[in-house]
Design a protein around this motif. Structure first.
Motif, PDB file in Angstrom:
ATOM      1  N   MET A  31      55.378  49.195 -29.380  1.00  0.00           N
ATOM      2  CA  MET A  31      54.455  48.803 -30.496  1.00  0.00           C
ATOM      3  C   MET A  31      52.896  49.077 -30.049  1.00  0.00           C
ATOM      4  N   ALA A  32      52.133  49.565 -30.734  1.00  0.00           N
ATOM      5  CA  ALA A  32      50.899  49.692 -30.556  1.00  0.00           C
ATOM      6  C   ALA A  32      49.826  48.806 -30.798  1.00  0.00           C
ATOM      7  N   LYS A  33      48.981  48.726 -29.992  1.00  0.00           N
ATOM      8  CA  LYS A  33      47.793  47.848 -29.900  1.00  0.00           C
ATOM      9  C   LYS A  33      46.598  48.350 -30.340  1.00  0.00           C
ATOM     10  N   TYR A  34      45.810  47.845 -31.244  1.00  0.00           N
ATOM     11  CA  TYR A  34      44.402  48.236 -31.659  1.00  0.00           C
ATOM     12  C   TYR A  34      43.243  47.495 -30.824  1.00  0.00           C
ATOM     13  N   ILE A  35      42.416  48.099 -30.350  1.00  0.00           N
ATOM     14  CA  ILE A  35      41.166  47.383 -29.705  1.00  0.00           C
ATOM     15  C   ILE A  35      40.087  47.558 -30.544  1.00  0.00           C
ATOM     16  N   VAL A  36      39.382  46.870 -31.072  1.00  0.00           N
ATOM     17  CA  VAL A  36      38.058  47.541 -31.802  1.00  0.00           C
ATOM     18  C   VAL A  36      36.843  46.952 -30.902  1.00  0.00           C
ATOM     19  N   GLU A  37      36.195  47.938 -30.592  1.00  0.00           N
ATOM     20  CA  GLU A  37      34.786  47.927 -29.557  1.00  0.00           C
ATOM     21  C   GLU A  37      33.544  47.856 -30.393  1.00  0.00           C
ATOM     22  N   GLU A  38      32.978  46.793 -30.460  1.00  0.00           N
ATOM     23  CA  GLU A  38      31.818  46.637 -30.938  1.00  0.00           C
ATOM     24  C   GLU A  38      30.849  47.413 -30.182  1.00  0.00           C
ATOM     25  N   THR A  39      29.492  47.796 -30.856  1.00  0.00           N
ATOM     26  CA  THR A  39      28.513  48.426 -30.086  1.00  0.00           C
ATOM     27  C   THR A  39      27.847  47.148 -29.524  1.00  0.00           C
ATOM     28  N   ASN A  40      27.343  47.297 -28.428  1.00  0.00           N
ATOM     29  CA  ASN A  40      26.528  46.079 -27.837  1.00  0.00           C
ATOM     30  C   ASN A  40      25.224  46.517 -27.701  1.00  0.00           C
ATOM     31  N   ARG A  41      24.587  47.345 -28.576  1.00  0.00           N
ATOM     32  CA  ARG A  41      23.019  47.718 -28.503  1.00  0.00           C
ATOM     33  C   ARG A  41      22.604  46.790 -29.586  1.00  0.00           C
ATOM     34  N   SER A  42      21.180  46.181 -28.881  1.00  0.00           N
ATOM     35  CA  SER A  42      20.449  45.224 -29.904  1.00  0.00           C
ATOM     36  C   SER A  42      19.837  45.969 -30.750  1.00  0.00           C
ATOM     37  N   LYS A  43      19.546  45.534 -32.037  1.00  0.00           N
ATOM     38  CA  LYS A  43      18.505  46.406 -33.001  1.00  0.00           C
ATOM     39  C   LYS A  43      17.315  45.906 -33.076  1.00  0.00           C
ATOM     40  N   TYR A  44      16.400  47.040 -33.438  1.00  0.00           N
ATOM     41  CA  TYR A  44      15.076  46.703 -33.092  1.00  0.00           C
ATOM     42  C   TYR A  44      14.563  45.637 -34.420  1.00  0.00           C
ATOM     43  N   GLU A  45      13.791  44.776 -34.074  1.00  0.00           N
ATOM     44  CA  GLU A  45      13.146  43.958 -34.713  1.00  0.00           C
ATOM     45  C   GLU A  45      11.625  44.190 -35.048  1.00  0.00           C
ATOM     46  N   LYS A  46      11.394  44.225 -36.290  1.00  0.00           N
ATOM     47  CA  LYS A  46      10.027  44.764 -36.777  1.00  0.00           C
ATOM     48  C   LYS A  46       9.337  43.685 -36.532  1.00  0.00           C
ATOM     49  N   ASN A  47       8.059  44.366 -36.053  1.00  0.00           N
ATOM     50  CA  ASN A  47       6.932  43.127 -35.800  1.00  0.00           C
ATOM     51  C   ASN A  47       5.775  43.129 -36.910  1.00  0.00           C
ATOM     52  N   PHE A  48       5.711  42.186 -37.669  1.00  0.00           N
ATOM     53  CA  PHE A  48       5.066  42.167 -38.841  1.00  0.00           C
ATOM     54  C   PHE A  48       3.552  41.662 -38.466  1.00  0.00           C
ATOM     55  N   LYS A  49       3.163  41.478 -37.368  1.00  0.00           N
ATOM     56  CA  LYS A  49       1.680  41.382 -37.073  1.00  0.00           C
ATOM     57  C   LYS A  49       1.040  42.667 -36.558  1.00  0.00           C
ATOM     58  N   PHE A  50       1.764  43.489 -35.967  1.00  0.00           N
ATOM     59  CA  PHE A  50       1.154  44.662 -35.499  1.00  0.00           C
ATOM     60  C   PHE A  50       0.450  45.544 -36.549  1.00  0.00           C
ATOM     61  N   PRO A  51       1.065  45.744 -37.596  1.00  0.00           N
ATOM     62  CA  PRO A  51       0.494  46.734 -38.832  1.00  0.00           C
ATOM     63  C   PRO A  51      -0.989  45.952 -39.228  1.00  0.00           C
ATOM     64  N   MET A  52      -1.145  44.773 -38.921  1.00  0.00           N
ATOM     65  CA  MET A  52      -2.505  44.296 -39.385  1.00  0.00           C
ATOM     66  C   MET A  52      -3.636  44.679 -38.716  1.00  0.00           C
ATOM     67  N   ILE A  53      -3.509  45.647 -37.842  1.00  0.00           N
ATOM     68  CA  ILE A  53      -4.553  46.371 -37.234  1.00  0.00           C
ATOM     69  C   ILE A  53      -5.017  47.288 -38.244  1.00  0.00           C
ATOM     70  N   ASN A  54      -4.363  47.643 -39.241  1.00  0.00           N
ATOM     71  CA  ASN A  54      -4.847  48.445 -40.426  1.00  0.00           C
ATOM     72  C   ASN A  54      -5.658  47.646 -41.332  1.00  0.00           C
ATOM     73  N   LEU A  55      -6.124  46.414 -41.027  1.00  0.00           N
ATOM     74  CA  LEU A  55      -6.930  45.674 -41.915  1.00  0.00           C
ATOM     75  C   LEU A  55      -8.484  46.458 -41.787  1.00  0.00           C
ATOM     76  N   ILE A  56      -8.712  46.436 -40.753  1.00  0.00           N
ATOM     77  CA  ILE A  56     -10.013  47.288 -40.543  1.00  0.00           C
ATOM     78  C   ILE A  56     -10.372  48.258 -41.105  1.00  0.00           C
ATOM     79  N   PRO A  57      -9.593  49.413 -41.127  1.00  0.00           N
ATOM     80  CA  PRO A  57      -9.783  50.634 -41.924  1.00  0.00           C
ATOM     81  C   PRO A  57      -9.469  50.550 -43.274  1.00  0.00           C
ATOM     82  N   ALA A  58      -8.573  49.438 -43.565  1.00  0.00           N
ATOM     83  CA  ALA A  58      -8.480  49.193 -45.217  1.00  0.00           C
ATOM     84  C   ALA A  58      -9.877  48.663 -45.707  1.00  0.00           C
ATOM     85  N   ILE A  59     -10.450  48.040 -45.162  1.00  0.00           N
ATOM     86  CA  ILE A  59     -11.688  47.205 -45.533  1.00  0.00           C
ATOM     87  C   ILE A  59     -12.963  48.326 -45.560  1.00  0.00           C
ATOM     88  N   VAL A  60     -12.628  49.117 -44.631  1.00  0.00           N
ATOM     89  CA  VAL A  60     -13.825  50.430 -44.562  1.00  0.00           C
ATOM     90  C   VAL A  60     -13.555  51.343 -45.752  1.00  0.00           C
TER      91      VAL A  60
END
Length: 139
Positions: A1-30
């Motif tokens: 009888m066959a056995k099935y093995i499920v291999e999950e990807t162990n790669r971590s997902k990129y988490e978005k930084n919500f502070k970094f785009p705030m550098i665009n505050l200065i050009p937005a004001i200008v």
């Protein structure tokens, strides 16, 4: 009888930084200054203030949207480079001034490229997610 093995990807997902785009505050004001100057004769003072507020919020929010973050990134490179080139214009030596301006331009392009990557990479990871690998083992 066959056995099935499920291999999950162990790669971590990129988490978005919500502070970094705030550098665009200065050009937005200008960038709000020419928007106000253009809108004030057309819609009056209060209408210009509303238009500026909408422009400002849209400019910052677009910095978080995948692919659309390219528009504020290009505008921010233009504005931040122009703002930082003004003090560089007081350098007396032409060769040094050109090198300093080139370095400023490269730094601003790289910073805004990071903002674009920060907005787009999570979307690309979801779009190109690899399914788990299933292996069949015979007994």
């Amino acid at each position: 009888m066959a056995k099935y093995i499920v291999e999950e990807t162990n790669r971590s997902k990129y988490e978005k930084n919500f502070k970094f785009p705030m550098i665009n505050l200065i050009p937005a004001i200008v960038w709000c200054i020419p928007v106000h100057q253009k809108m004030a004769p057309l819609v009056g003072t209060m209408g210009a203030y509303i238009a500026v507020a909408v422009f400002f919020v849209a400019y910052i929010l677009l910095s978080y949207v995948p692919i659309a973050a390219l528009a504020p990134a290009v505008a921010s490179v233009i504005m931040m480079t122009a703002m930082l080139w003004a003090p560089a214009d007081h350098i007396g030596n032409n060769v040094v001034r050109i090198i300093v301006k080139g370095v400023i331009l490269v730094i601003m392009v790289l910073i805004e490229f990071c903002v674009l990557i920060n907005a787009t990479l999570p979307w690309l990871e979801r779009k190109t997610a690899t399914p788990p690998r299933v292996r069949r083992i015979e007994d």
